[in-house]
Each structure stands twice: as structure tokens, then as C-alpha cells.
Design an enzyme around this catalytic site. Structure first.
Site, short mmCIF file in Angstrom:
data_model
loop_
_atom_site.label_atom_id
_atom_site.label_comp_id
_atom_site.label_asym_id
_atom_site.label_seq_id
_atom_site.Cartn_x
_atom_site.Cartn_y
_atom_site.Cartn_z
N ASP A 254 0.85 -1.18 0.00
CA ASP A 254 0.00 0.00 0.00
C ASP A 254 0.89 1.23 0.00
O ASP A 254 2.10 1.13 0.24
CB ASP A 254 -0.94 0.00 1.21
CG ASP A 254 -2.23 0.77 0.94
OD1 ASP A 254 -3.30 0.13 0.83
OD2 ASP A 254 -2.17 2.02 0.84
N VAL B 94 -7.81 1.90 -5.38
CA VAL B 94 -9.04 2.69 -5.58
C VAL B 94 -9.68 2.42 -6.94
O VAL B 94 -9.00 2.16 -7.93
CB VAL B 94 -8.77 4.21 -5.46
CG1 VAL B 94 -8.68 4.60 -4.02
CG2 VAL B 94 -7.54 4.60 -6.25
N GLU B 95 -11.01 2.57 -6.96
CA GLU B 95 -11.78 2.30 -8.18
C GLU B 95 -11.73 3.53 -9.09
O GLU B 95 -12.69 4.30 -9.19
CB GLU B 95 -13.22 1.96 -7.77
CG GLU B 95 -14.11 1.50 -8.89
CD GLU B 95 -13.84 0.07 -9.35
OE1 GLU B 95 -12.77 -0.47 -9.04
OE2 GLU B 95 -14.70 -0.49 -10.03
N LYS C 126 -5.69 3.18 -11.88
CA LYS C 126 -5.42 1.75 -12.10
C LYS C 126 -4.50 1.57 -13.31
O LYS C 126 -3.53 0.80 -13.27
CB LYS C 126 -6.73 0.97 -12.30
CG LYS C 126 -7.52 0.74 -11.01
CD LYS C 126 -8.52 -0.41 -11.17
CE LYS C 126 -9.63 -0.42 -10.13
NZ LYS C 126 -9.31 -0.96 -8.81
N SER D 149 -14.73 -3.57 -9.47
CA SER D 149 -16.12 -4.04 -9.44
C SER D 149 -16.96 -3.38 -10.51
O SER D 149 -18.03 -3.89 -10.82
CB SER D 149 -16.73 -3.84 -8.06
OG SER D 149 -16.44 -2.58 -7.56
N HIS E 10 -12.81 -10.92 -9.52
CA HIS E 10 -13.75 -10.10 -8.77
C HIS E 10 -14.20 -10.83 -7.51
O HIS E 10 -15.02 -11.74 -7.57
CB HIS E 10 -14.95 -9.73 -9.66
CG HIS E 10 -15.93 -8.84 -8.97
ND1 HIS E 10 -17.29 -8.98 -9.08
CD2 HIS E 10 -15.73 -7.79 -8.14
CE1 HIS E 10 -17.89 -8.06 -8.35
NE2 HIS E 10 -16.96 -7.33 -7.76
N ASN F 92 -22.87 -8.14 -10.60
CA ASN F 92 -23.31 -6.77 -10.36
C ASN F 92 -24.19 -6.23 -11.48
O ASN F 92 -25.01 -5.35 -11.27
CB ASN F 92 -22.09 -5.85 -10.15
CG ASN F 92 -21.54 -5.99 -8.73
OD1 ASN F 92 -22.23 -6.48 -7.84
ND2 ASN F 92 -20.31 -5.57 -8.53
P1 NAD Z 1 -10.17 0.74 -0.07
O1 NAD Z 1 -10.29 2.19 -0.27
O2 NAD Z 1 -10.61 0.14 1.20
O3 NAD Z 1 -8.67 0.29 -0.31
C1 NAD Z 1 -7.88 0.75 -1.36
C2 NAD Z 1 -6.44 0.80 -0.87
O4 NAD Z 1 -5.58 0.97 -1.98
C3 NAD Z 1 -6.17 1.96 0.08
O5 NAD Z 1 -5.60 1.48 1.27
C4 NAD Z 1 -5.16 2.82 -0.68
O6 NAD Z 1 -4.20 3.42 0.17
C5 NAD Z 1 -4.51 1.78 -1.57
N1 NAD Z 1 -3.84 2.32 -2.76
C6 NAD Z 1 -4.23 3.34 -3.56
N2 NAD Z 1 -3.34 3.48 -4.56
C7 NAD Z 1 -2.39 2.54 -4.40
C8 NAD Z 1 -1.22 2.17 -5.10
N3 NAD Z 1 -0.84 2.84 -6.19
N4 NAD Z 1 -0.48 1.14 -4.64
C9 NAD Z 1 -0.85 0.49 -3.54
N5 NAD Z 1 -1.94 0.79 -2.84
C10 NAD Z 1 -2.70 1.81 -3.27
O7 NAD Z 1 -10.96 0.10 -1.30
P2 NAD Z 1 -11.64 -1.35 -1.42
O8 NAD Z 1 -13.05 -1.25 -1.00
O9 NAD Z 1 -10.77 -2.35 -0.81
O10 NAD Z 1 -11.67 -1.54 -2.99
C11 NAD Z 1 -10.52 -1.88 -3.74
C12 NAD Z 1 -10.95 -2.39 -5.10
O11 NAD Z 1 -11.81 -3.50 -4.93
C13 NAD Z 1 -11.73 -1.40 -5.95
O12 NAD Z 1 -11.39 -1.57 -7.29
C14 NAD Z 1 -13.16 -1.81 -5.70
O13 NAD Z 1 -14.01 -1.45 -6.77
C15 NAD Z 1 -13.02 -3.29 -5.62
N6 NAD Z 1 -14.10 -3.98 -4.91
C16 NAD Z 1 -14.61 -3.50 -3.75
C17 NAD Z 1 -15.62 -4.18 -3.10
C18 NAD Z 1 -16.16 -3.66 -1.79
O14 NAD Z 1 -17.23 -4.11 -1.38
N7 NAD Z 1 -15.48 -2.77 -1.10
C19 NAD Z 1 -16.10 -5.37 -3.63
C20 NAD Z 1 -15.54 -5.87 -4.81
C21 NAD Z 1 -14.55 -5.16 -5.43
#
Ligand code: NAD
Length: 713
Positions: free
Chosen positions: A342, A400-401, A406, A428, A449, A499
Site C-alpha cells: 500500500d 481505488v476504483e 489503475k 467491481s 472479482h 453486479n
Molecule cells: P479501499 O479504499 O478500502 O482500499 C484501497 C487501498 O488501496 C487503500 O488502502 C489505498 O491506500 C490503496 N492504494 C491506492 N493506490 C495505491 C497504489 N498505487 N499502490 C498500492 N496501494 C494503493 O478500497 P476497497 O473497497 O478495498 O476496494 C478496492 C478495489 O476492490 C476497488 O477496485 C473496488 O471497486 C473493488 N471492490 C470493492 C468491493 C467492496 O465491497 N469494497 C467489492 C468488490 C470489489
């Protein structure tokens, strides 16, 4: 030999007059009670009855298990018959079990491995049972929406008493050899090596008259000696509480056992068979049997999809957030060490903290030793840099989404990654093709996913982009399976499979609200339908900000069927800063209870707030209309996704909705639900609602299926 069939063989009587019956299904590792086996048992029983010098029968298995149960692949065609025909069918099998039980000589069975369902029911018709230590017996039919239909409810109640019989039948839980002995279901426990020998010894005692086998058989023919009304009443209220919505089998079984208690064997078994016909015909029985077959089919497809996978010895997870932390932990738990990267040290700390909590949870449940827990934690390496990247076989991206971020991060990453390593994005709502576009090697990007919370949710969608290589799909599938997940390969499209279908359903909700429905009434209706949470509550739990974003992005991918809405309840809640459970206020209000769980209550101002989206004011909707307005768009979207080849089989579509969304088990998934309604009925219901827009318009292929009388399963 007296008899040689494909599942059973019987020796000629030996010098003592003993015939050995051995279950040994040809070209299979296990024994099961399919129609052919029942037929063979019928023939063997007739031969035994005609043997003049017969003095005893020994029953055993040549496999590692005794008999694992019925052949469930035969259920589909059987249960498509009328209830009466199903009852007649089980009655014919019961004749065989009764004839075997009524042989004029003692029978002793040696149970090894598993005797489940019909396997145990047949063992119960023997006079004496010896079981190998470590073996298990049980009647798991309730998990298929059924109950035992080969006399199991009748004989169990007479051998073990009503309380235990009801518990076994309604829970479906298997019992250990020792528990079976204590319950009176078996007569002796022996070591696996000695079980056949002990069975023969007991048979000799029975033949010599020192073991009263006739009394044992007689006990199963008579009514229960003392009608224990109370234990049936207690079992019934327990079964009502434990039964998931719309699954009537457990309660029906208790009722028929209570009624059958005062009847003799024949009448009680006939009653069991009559009720069985109705339950097997019912929605839950049909759907849950299909789900079992779906699970088998999906496992086979995942094994095929994983062919040619590269070994995954070391993984890296990008992002230590909600998802990344869960993915790294699950990987480590299942034996694949994971680096967790991270940008923020506090995120890494949180990710490790979460992993520690999970280890503690499993240790408390007795599922993880302290030493193993420590190993799991030690195999997660939190880091801020790219150390060790060269040893990594798979990188799972869970940052982050945001498409631009990405893309940039993965472009950077691919320069340093080993050429044979693959990248899996956990996005997602973005498309894999869009993320892959600027990559030098787009073929090594697939989607993985996962669902939240990762350690508990069993599904992973493996997303194949238009340029994703077979190797990347295979490796991602194999990795997901190694993590203990059910992997379903889907084609890249907005929202993928789960989804996308959820969005169609959620839009039904948003439209209901706009047309004046009370959100709490909608939740009530959908929870009564069988969903674990209604749509408003679900969005509160997911997080309204996330839910709204996902809804908008996926809708934008299907402008014809999911046109943009001027405003909607999710966006309104988000604007108001009501994000749901995470900040204590969404559609509902949440307070942390003494047990530390959020408690939901109605927030008094939600209705006032939503009224601003209801130009024609509030309106009452019938429950059936709410259900159709929610479910029909979901069914249509699921059918369309199948027809477009997003998933290749109805089994995968339906199982994905159960595992990913908690689709009610008794309904079996959107396509099984469509089959249950009948496609003509489905189309007719849609036509009554087409004024609501394109989401309710059946597509051409579905109309064609309806016209041809086809079904999905
Ligand atoms: P989150 O915000 O909890 O975590 C994201 C993390 O990524 C943060 O800790 C951030 O510091 C870190 N980060 C950002 N840029 C980075 C980089 N360049 N290198 C390393 N770390 C970096 O988000 P989340 O809810 O865990 O979601 C993450 C992904 O999973 C997204 O693409 C989201 O769409 C997908 N997703 C989320 C869910 C959900 O229910 N939360 C479900 C399925 C998929």
C-alpha cells in the site's frame, strides 16, 4: 455367485448358509443408490427369499464408503412427474427395503466410511448394524429441500426415538459412529479393520439364537411404544425456527413422523411417501436439487478452465484496504504467501490488524491452531515498496476504483514484473478491456472479482477480457480455487455477471421509490420473498456511496435497458451524506448494540426526504407487484447475460447469484425461478409491466424459448 450385477454382487450360501451381499459399483469410486441399484437389490432379495438353505445375510461395501446416498442426477427427471407418480416411485423402492427387512433370516450390515441418505435407510432395514470407528451416518436430504423417502423417518424414529430422529432428519447433520451408537441407530462400533469380522460374529450369534434379531426387526414394524407428543411438538417449533424461508421439508417431516408414530410400518411408510411426493414437487425441492447439480457442474467447469495454469507460489496484493487485506489473508490462509503493498503505512497496519482478527476468529472456533495462525500471519508481508516482485506469480490489484489510477499503476508494475506473471484486477465496475488498453502485454490481465467480506464470501468471478490469454484465465481460476473459492469464468462487460444482474434489480427498487413506494415496505416484501436483506437495507450495508457509484457506472454501460435517471434515491442519500451502516445513517438509522453489532431502526426523516423524489406522492403497492417489479428485471438481465455468453451455462448464472448475492436458496437462482414460473408466465408478467420501461421487455430469444416451451435447466 448367487448374483452379479453392476452395483451389487451376492455370493452363493457358504457352508454355514450365509450369503454375503457386497455393494461394489463398477467403474466408480463410491456406491450410490440409483434406480439400477434398487432394481438389483430387488432381484437379490427375491433370490434370497427363494434360497432353501439360507441362514443369514451379511452386507458390506467393497469401497472406502458404504453408500453415499441416492443418485441425485436422477432426481431432475423423477421430480418432474406428478406428486402421485413420485410417491408411487418411492413406494416401489420401499417394497424392496420391506421385503429385505422381512427375510426369514437375520441380516447384519458392516458400515464403513459413509452411510448417508438411502445408504443409511437401507442399513436401517437390516436387523443388526456394526459401524467402523471414524465412519459417519446421516440423512442429509433436508439440504436438498427434501426428507428421507425410503422409510428413513419411520425406522429412525423407532430405533432412536422421536427427539433424535427429528433432529437428524431436520438438521441433515451426519453423526459420528459413537453418536450413532449412543442414539441406538447402530449396535456396535468396531475398528475399520475389524468391522466385517465383527459383523460376521454378530450374525453367528443371531443365527445361534443368542442375539434376538427377530425382536429388533419387529420393533420397526410396530407403532412407537409410547406416543411422545411433547418431543414432536418441541421438534416442530425447533424446525420452524431453523428452516430458511419457504423450505417446508423439515416441518413436514416432523409432522409426518408425529402422525406415523401411531401407525404400523406399512402405513407409516406410505404416509412418508405421500408427503415426499408433494415436497419433492415443491419449489424448494426442485430448486435445491438443481443447485446441487449446478455446484457439481460449476466445479467441473472450473477444473477445465484451470487447465494449463501456471503454478502460483507467491502472490502480491496491491492495496491493503477492505478488499486487499481480505485477499492477502485468504491467500496466506490457504497456503499461498502474499506480499501486501500500500502507499500508506496506516493502511498496511489496518490490513495486518484485520488479518490478526481473522486468525483469532478461526482459532476461537477451533479451526486454526495457534502455531498455524502464526504461520499464516508470517506469510503476509506488508510493504510500501516493490521488494520481492520478481518472485511473484500473480498480482491482485485492489486499489481505488479509478480507471486512470489503475492504468498508471499497472503500466508501472508491468515493467518490473516477471514476463510470465499475471495480473488480476479486483475492479467491481470498470471493464477489464479498459484497464488493459494501455498495457504493453494486455493479454496477462484478467479480472478476479472478489466479494466483500473476502474471507466469508465463496464466489470469485474470473473475468476474461477480449485480449486476456487462456493462461491468465487458467491461472486466475486455479488461484481462486486454491483459495477455497468457487470460480466462475465470465466475459468482460459492465458489471460482469453478478453486479450487472444486481443493477437491474436495484433499478427496479429505485423506480418503485420514484413511483411512490415505501422503501421499508419494499424491504419487507423482498425479505418475505426470501432475500437475506431487502434492497434498501442491502445498500446501507454495502455503503450508499459505493452502491450509488456502481449503479450509475453499470447503468451507463446499458443505455438501452438502463437509461440514466434524472435523480434517484441512492444519489439523494449520498448527497445528504447518509452512507448507510458505516456512518450510522442511510435509509435506516444504526446504533451499536451492547453486543457490538449495529442495530437497525427506522429513521423518522427518510420518508420525508424520499418524498422529494415522488412527484405523485406515496402509493400503496401490493406485495406481488413489488416482487414482480424487483424480480422480473433481474430475471431478464440474467437470461440476457446467458444468451450473450457472459456466462456459458445456466448453472453458472444461478450459482453466481446465490453465492454472490444470497439469492434465496428455495428459488434456486433467477433462471430456476423463471423455470418455476414457466417462461410463458414470465413473459406474460413482463408484458403487464412493460409500461415501466425497457427493463421489463423480454428479449427475442426469451420469447422464442417461451413459445417453444423450453426451460433454462
Ligand atoms: P479501499 O479504499 O478500502 O482500499 C484501497 C487501498 O488501496 C487503500 O488502502 C489505498 O491506500 C490503496 N492504494 C491506492 N493506490 C495505491 C497504489 N498505487 N499502490 C498500492 N496501494 C494503493 O478500497 P476497497 O473497497 O478495498 O476496494 C478496492 C478495489 O476492490 C476497488 O477496485 C473496488 O471497486 C473493488 N471492490 C470493492 C468491493 C467492496 O465491497 N469494497 C467489492 C468488490 C470489489
Amino acid at each position: 455367485l448367487l448374483f452379479q450385477g453392476q452395483s451389487i454382487r451376492a455370493s452363493a450360501p457358504d457352508t454355514e448358509g450365509v450369503v454375503e451381499i457386497c455393494f461394489d459399483r463398477q467403474a466408480d469410486a463410491i456406491n450410490k443408490f440409483d434406480d439400477r441399484t434398487v432394481q438389483e437389490l430387488r432381484e437379490v432379495t427375491a433370490l434370497l427369499a427363494a434360497q432353501k438353505d439360507l441362514r443369514g445375510v451379511l452386507v458390506s461395501s467393497a469401497k472406502d464408503v458404504f453408500i453415499v446416498g441416492a443418485d441425485i442426477t436422477e432426481f431432475g427427471a423423477k421430480f418432474a412427474q406428478s406428486a402421485e407418480a413420485i410417491s408411487a416411485d418411492v413406494a416401489r423402492s420401499n417394497e424392496v427395503f420391506i421385503a429385505f427387512e422381512d427375510l426369514s433370516v437375520p441380516s447384519v450390515v458392516a458400515i464403513n466410511g459413509y452411510a448417508l441418505g438411502g445408504g443409511l435407510e437401507f442399513a436401517l432395514s437390516c436387523a443388526v448394524r456394526v459401524i467402523a470407528s471414524g465412519a459417519q451416518v446421516g440423512v442429509p436430504e433436508v439440504k436438498l429441500g427434501l426428507f428421507p423417502g425410503f422409510g428413513g423417518t419411520v425406522r429412525l424414529a423407532r430405533l432412536a426415538g422421536p427427539a433424535i430422529a427429528c433432529d437428524w432428519v431436520t438438521s441433515g447433520r451426519p453423526a459420528s459412529a459413537e453418536a450413532a451408537l449412543a442414539a441406538g441407530v447402530v449396535d456396535e462400533v468396531a475398528t475399520p479393520e475389524a468391522v466385517n469380522e465383527r459383523a460376521r460374529a454378530l450374525l453367528q450369534q443371531a443365527m445361534a439364537g443368542t442375539l434376538d434379531w427377530r425382536a429388533r426387526q419387529q420393533r420397526k414394524r410396530a407403532p412407537l411404544p409410547h406416543l411422545n407428543v411433547e418431543s414432536f411438538a418441541e421438534a416442530r417449533s425447533k424446525a420452524i425456527k431453523a428452516s430458511p424461508p419457504h423450505q417446508p421439508a423439515a416441518v413436514a417431516a416432523v409432522d409426518l413422523m408425529a402422525e406415523g408414530a401411531s401407525l404400523g410400518r406399512e402405513a407409516a411408510i406410505a404416509l412418508e411417501g405421500r408427503v415426499f411426493g408433494h415436497i419433492a414437487r415443491g419449489q424448494a425441492g426442485r430448486a435445491m436439487v438443481q443447485t446441487f447439480l449446478n455446484e457439481q457442474a460449476v466445479k467441473r467447469r472450473a477444473r477445465t478452465a484451470a487447465k494449463g495454469a501456471a503454478p502460483v507460489r507467491q502472490a502480491m496484493v496491491l492495496g491493503a484496504g477492505i478488499m486487499g487485506g481480505g485477499i492477502a489473508f485468504t491467500s496466506a490462509l490457504k497456503g499461498v504467501p502474499a506480499r501486501m503493498k500500500d502507499l500508506r503505512p496506516e493502511a498496511l497496519e489496518q490490513g495486518m490488524g484485520e488479518a490478526k482478527k481473522q486468525v483469532a476468529r478461526l482459532s476461537r472456533a477451533g479451526r486454526l491452531s495457534e502455531a498455524r495462525g502464526a504461520e499464516v500471519l508470517a506469510s503476509i508481508t506488508p510493504q510500501l515498496d516493490d521488494a520481492g516482485l520478481q518472485a511473484v506469480d500473480v498480482v491482485v490489484e485492489a486499489i481505488v476504483e479509478n480507471l486512470d489510477i489503475k492504468r498508471k499503476v499497472l503500466q508501472q508494475l508491468e515493467l518490473q514484473l516477471r514476463p510470465d506473471a499475471i495480473i488480476a484486477s479486483n475492479t467491481s465496475s470498470l471493464r477489464i478491456d479498459d484497464i488493459a488498453a494501455p498495457l504493453a502485454q494486455p493479454e496477462r490481465l484478467a479480472g478476479m472479482h472478489f466479494f466483500n467480506p473476502v474471507p466469508l464470501m465463496p464466489l470469485v468471478e474470473i473475468v476474461r477480457g477480449s485480449r486476456t490469454s487462456e493462461m491468465a484465465v487458467a491461472t486466475a481460476t486455479a488461484y481462486a480455487s486454491a483459495m477455497g473459492k468457487t470460480a466462475i469464468v465470465v466475459r468482460d462487460c459492465p458489471g460482469f455477471l453478478v453486479n450487472r444482474v444486481l443493477t437491474a434489480y436495484m433499478r427496479g427498487f429505485l423506480q418503485l421509490i420514484a413511483d411512490g413506494a415505501d422503501f421499508a415496505k419494499v424491504d419487507e416484501a423482498m425479505e418475505a420473498f426470501g432475500w437475506p436483506m431487502g434492497p434498501a437495507y442491502l445498500e446501507d450495508v454495502v455503503g450508499i456511496d459505493t452502491g450509488s457509484h456502481v449503479n450509475d457506472v453499470i447503468s451507463a454501460g446499458y443505455p438501452e435497458r438502463m437509461p440514466a435517471l434524472a435523480d434517484d434515491a441512492l444519489r439523494l442519500m449520498k448527497r445528504e451524506g447518509r452512507y448507510g451502516q458505516k456512518n450510522g445513517l442511510g435509509f435506516y438509522r444504526y446504533e451499536i448494540s451492547e453486543t457490538g453489532k449495529p442495530k437497525r431502526s427506522l429513521a423518522d426523516d427518510t420518508h420525508t426526504l424520499l418524498a422529494t423524489l415522488q412527484p405523485c406522492g406515496r402509493r400503496e403497492f401490493k406485495v406481488e407487484e413489488i416482487v414482480d417489479r424487483m424480480m422480473l428485471p433481474m430475471v431478464l438481465e440474467a437470461a440476457l447475460a446467458l444468451h450473450e455468453g457472459v456466462a456459458e451455462t445456466a448453472a453458472e448464472v444461478d450459482l453466481a447469484m446465490q453465492l454472490g448475492l444470497g439469492f434465496p436458496a428455495y428459488a434456486g437462482g433467477p433462471l430456476k425461478y423463471a423455470d418455476w414460473l414457466g417462461l410463458n408466465e414470465l413473459v406474460a408478467r413482463c408484458e403487464r409491466l412493460t409500461h415501466l420501461g425497457p427493463a421489463y421487455r423480454p428479449h427475442a430469444r426469451l420469447r422464442e424459448m417461451a413459445a417453444q416451451g423450453e426451460t433454462f435447466h
